[in-house]
Design an enzyme around this catalytic site. Structure first.
Site, short mmCIF file in Angstrom:
data_model
loop_
_atom_site.label_atom_id
_atom_site.label_comp_id
_atom_site.label_asym_id
_atom_site.label_seq_id
_atom_site.Cartn_x
_atom_site.Cartn_y
_atom_site.Cartn_z
N VAL A 62 0.84 -1.20 0.00
CA VAL A 62 0.00 0.00 0.00
C VAL A 62 0.87 1.25 0.00
O VAL A 62 0.65 2.18 -0.77
CB VAL A 62 -0.96 0.00 1.21
CG1 VAL A 62 -1.71 1.31 1.31
CG2 VAL A 62 -1.94 -1.17 1.11
N ARG A 65 2.43 1.70 -3.45
CA ARG A 65 1.45 2.14 -4.45
C ARG A 65 1.06 3.59 -4.23
O ARG A 65 0.95 4.37 -5.18
CB ARG A 65 0.21 1.24 -4.40
CG ARG A 65 -0.82 1.61 -5.47
CD ARG A 65 -2.09 0.78 -5.35
NE ARG A 65 -2.84 1.23 -4.18
CZ ARG A 65 -3.36 0.43 -3.26
NH1 ARG A 65 -3.22 -0.87 -3.36
NH2 ARG A 65 -4.02 0.93 -2.25
N GLU A 66 0.83 3.97 -2.99
CA GLU A 66 0.32 5.30 -2.70
C GLU A 66 1.40 6.38 -2.63
O GLU A 66 1.10 7.54 -2.79
CB GLU A 66 -0.49 5.29 -1.40
CG GLU A 66 -1.71 4.40 -1.44
CD GLU A 66 -2.72 4.79 -2.51
OE1 GLU A 66 -2.80 5.97 -2.89
OE2 GLU A 66 -3.44 3.90 -2.98
N MET A 67 2.64 5.99 -2.39
CA MET A 67 3.66 7.00 -2.16
C MET A 67 4.79 6.98 -3.16
O MET A 67 5.73 7.77 -3.04
CB MET A 67 4.20 6.84 -0.73
CG MET A 67 3.10 7.04 0.30
SD MET A 67 3.69 6.98 1.97
CE MET A 67 4.76 8.37 2.01
N TYR A 72 1.05 11.58 -2.42
CA TYR A 72 0.25 11.45 -1.20
C TYR A 72 1.18 11.41 0.00
O TYR A 72 2.35 11.09 -0.11
CB TYR A 72 -0.57 10.15 -1.24
CG TYR A 72 -1.44 10.04 -2.46
CD1 TYR A 72 -2.67 10.66 -2.51
CD2 TYR A 72 -1.01 9.31 -3.57
CE1 TYR A 72 -3.48 10.56 -3.64
CE2 TYR A 72 -1.81 9.22 -4.70
CZ TYR A 72 -3.04 9.84 -4.73
OH TYR A 72 -3.81 9.75 -5.83
#
Length: 165
Positions: A62, A65-67, A72
């Site tokens: 996660v 994927r998000e950073m 984000y």
């Protein structure tokens, strides 16, 4: 290992198509917009409870994927579950200092971008329409997402509708 999920509300953050998108469902020729949590308001959604024994294994992908692009940033918040209980939560929110952050994510601004953007993963509009449908499946109402989806749908018929104005 995912244990369970529940609907809840995250205070202080709302959904916003405020990230300029050049890859995936957008390109430099036809940039789109990516969803993020932006400061202010509240956001109803689905909270996932993770087993503490598997926390690093579950959060690793996660975080990547998000950073990966720095779009984000992780924050700790509090979610109010439907039963009234509050629980701490990890959320990934828009980095307002990132070059791809857009302060104007209003429907008239975002709708034409989302309607026309496409990239190697597919059309930006499909991402938005799937989000709108998934929220409805969970009984979650998000006026901004729903109104943006309706505005984007109007582009199929030659232009923006009054809903986008």
């Amino acid at each position: 290992m995912l244990i369970r999920h529940r609907c809840g509300v995250l205070q202080g953050w709302h959904r916003s198509f405020c990230i300029r998108l050049f890859a995936g469902r957008g390109s430099y020729e036809r940039p789109g917009r990516m969803l993020a949590l932006n400061t202010g308001g509240q956001s109803a959604g689905v909270a996932f409870r993770l087993d503490e024994r598997d926390l690093s294994e579950e959060l690793g992908p996660v975080r990547v994927r998000e950073m990966v692009h720095g779009l984000y940033r992780p924050i700790w918040g509090v979610i109010r579950l439907a039963c009234g209980k509050t629980v701490p939560s990890l959320a990934f929110v828009a980095d307002m200092h990132h070059a791809q952050y857009e302060s104007d994510a209003t429907i008239p601004t975002a709708a034409p971008l989302v309607a026309h953007a496409t990239g190697h993963v597919g059309r930006n509009r499909d991402y938005l329409l799937q989000l709108d449908a998934t929220l409805a499946e969970h009984g979650i109402s998000d006026d901004y997402v729903h109104q943006l989806a309706n505005a984007v749908r109007s582009y199929e018929y030659g232009g923006p509708s009054q809903a986008a104005a």
